[in-house]
Design a protein around this motif. Structure first.
Motif, PDB file in Angstrom:
ATOM      1  N   LEU A  38       3.826  18.550  -0.368  1.00 34.36           N
ATOM      2  CA  LEU A  38       4.596  17.316  -0.378  1.00 34.36           C
ATOM      3  C   LEU A  38       4.650  16.756  -1.791  1.00 34.36           C
ATOM      4  N   PRO A  39       5.704  16.035  -2.134  1.00 31.12           N
ATOM      5  CA  PRO A  39       5.754  15.415  -3.472  1.00 31.12           C
ATOM      6  C   PRO A  39       4.744  14.280  -3.573  1.00 31.12           C
ATOM      7  N   GLU A  40       4.443  13.888  -4.797  1.00 25.98           N
ATOM      8  CA  GLU A  40       3.538  12.766  -4.995  1.00 25.98           C
ATOM      9  C   GLU A  40       4.230  11.467  -4.585  1.00 25.98           C
ATOM     10  N   PRO A  41       3.534  10.580  -3.869  1.00 30.57           N
ATOM     11  CA  PRO A  41       4.152   9.315  -3.438  1.00 30.57           C
ATOM     12  C   PRO A  41       4.515   8.432  -4.622  1.00 30.57           C
ATOM     13  N   ALA A  42       5.590   7.682  -4.465  1.00 24.81           N
ATOM     14  CA  ALA A  42       5.989   6.736  -5.511  1.00 24.81           C
ATOM     15  C   ALA A  42       5.019   5.564  -5.534  1.00 24.81           C
ATOM     16  N   ARG A  53       0.838  -1.213   0.000  1.00 28.14           N
ATOM     17  CA  ARG A  53       0.000   0.000   0.000  1.00 28.14           C
ATOM     18  C   ARG A  53       0.870   1.259   0.000  1.00 28.14           C
ATOM     19  N   PHE A  54       1.716   1.374   1.012  1.00 34.64           N
ATOM     20  CA  PHE A  54       2.595   2.546   1.130  1.00 34.64           C
ATOM     21  C   PHE A  54       4.053   2.206   0.850  1.00 34.64           C
ATOM     22  N   VAL A  55       4.456   0.994   1.159  1.00 37.08           N
ATOM     23  CA  VAL A  55       5.843   0.577   0.972  1.00 37.08           C
ATOM     24  C   VAL A  55       5.869  -0.788   0.287  1.00 37.08           C
ATOM     25  N   ARG A  66      13.016   4.158   1.452  1.00 38.26           N
ATOM     26  CA  ARG A  66      13.012   5.002   0.257  1.00 38.26           C
ATOM     27  C   ARG A  66      11.576   5.308  -0.184  1.00 38.26           C
ATOM     28  N   SER A  67      10.721   4.291  -0.143  1.00 36.54           N
ATOM     29  CA  SER A  67       9.332   4.477  -0.540  1.00 36.54           C
ATOM     30  C   SER A  67       8.576   5.320   0.487  1.00 36.54           C
ATOM     31  N   TYR A  68       8.792   5.027   1.771  1.00 37.90           N
ATOM     32  CA  TYR A  68       8.149   5.820   2.832  1.00 37.90           C
ATOM     33  C   TYR A  68       8.491   7.302   2.672  1.00 37.90           C
ATOM     34  N   ALA A  69       9.734   7.592   2.292  1.00 34.22           N
ATOM     35  CA  ALA A  69      10.195   8.974   2.180  1.00 34.22           C
ATOM     36  C   ALA A  69       9.538   9.731   1.036  1.00 34.22           C
ATOM     37  N   THR A  70       8.772   9.055   0.189  1.00 31.77           N
ATOM     38  CA  THR A  70       7.974   9.755  -0.810  1.00 31.77           C
ATOM     39  C   THR A  70       6.583  10.071  -0.271  1.00 31.77           C
TER      40      THR A  70
END
Length: 281
Positions: free
Chosen positions: A269-273, A18-20, A29-33
């Motif tokens: 915030l940037p768009e999540p990966a 879902r998020f990572v 790295r994914s969480y940081a997006t």
């Protein structure tokens, strides 16, 4: 103008797919997006190796914030006394993070009382000034006795340390309705909400409920406080918790969106990966 938001951790079983991603090597790295800050709770249990910390740095950009918790051997077992060796090892490890270290987080046990303020003052004086410091106290006297609160503020003012509130008011407004909420009722501190900032970089820990609606309702006072801090030129960091933390990254972003609705000049915030969903095969 930046508001940093994050969660208590960068990986959680319910976040995978879902998020990572499922791969543990890419979760930070994914969480940081999704979020631009994280509580460094993992360091409370043991000082990580320099190699481990280096991988954290490699997965985040220099503007990402870690609020790293001092190991329990320093804060809870030795209660800030005779800790030079442990502290040196900890600081040597986290230096790999460079500018990502937003603050050293000194979380003190509930038994650490106003009478121990002198010990805290001495410890804070020994910390290197290359790092900011944030202190979280849990003894009721610091919240119920105005003299104890002023004493702590004076101790923190010397090194320019922040007082970190852990807001659990929403959690304790009504009886728990899930296993996660019942567990939180047993473990989390029950103290009044405190919204005063001592420095230009306030840090807030907010704990809601498993219900998104109740969590959002409970943080409205913080939306106003954080918007006010931004207008004053402060750079706040807010960590959003729920008892189950199932949707914490999305909630942290929602908090950021609500503040930005009041302070439109706030950088988004940037768009999540995108993350590959978990496969059954």
């Amino acid at each position: 103008m930046r508001l940093h938001v994050g969660c208590a951790m960068w990986t959680h079983a319910s976040w995978q797919g879902r998020f990572v991603p499922a791969s543990s090597r890419e979760r930070l790295r994914s969480y940081a997006t999704w979020c631009n800050a994280v509580e460094g709770n993992t360091t409370f249990y043991a000082t990580p190796s320099r190699e481990t910390v280096r991988t954290w740095a490699e997965q985040t950009d220099p503007g990402f914030r870690f609020v790293v918790k001092l190991p329990k051997a320093i804060t809870h077992e030795r209660r800030l006394g005779d800790v030079e060796e442990d502290l040196r090892a900890f600081l040597t490890a986290i230096e790999q993070l460079g500018p990502r270290v937003h603050a050293l987080w000194v979380q003190l046990p509930r038994s650490f009382a106003p009478g121990d303020a002198g010990v805290l003052a001495g410890f804070l004086r020994r910390l290197p000034r290359t790092y900011r410091t944030a202190v979280e106290v849990r003894h009721p006297a610091f919240f119920e006795d105005a003299r104890a609160a002023r004493l702590l503020e004076r101790v923190l003012a010397g090194p320019g340390a922040e007082w970190v509130p852990f807001d659990t008011v929403t959690l304790f407004q009504s009886p728990p309705s899930s296993d996660a909420e019942r567990d939180a009722w047993l473990k989390k501190p029950r103290v009044p909400r405190r919204t005063a900032a001592l420095t230009d970089r306030p840090i807030v820990r907010y704990l809601g409920r498993d219900s998104t609606e109740r969590t959002v309702e409970g943080w409205q006072e913080w939306v106003g406080a954080v918007a006010g801090w931004l207008r004053e030129g402060r750079s706040p960091t807010v960590f959003v918790h729920t008892p189950d933390n199932a949707d914490a990254p999305a909630l942290a972003r929602r908090f950021h969106d609500e503040v930005r609705a009041r302070v439109p000049e706030l950088e988004p915030l940037p768009e999540p990966a995108p993350v590959e969903p978990l496969s059954l095969f």
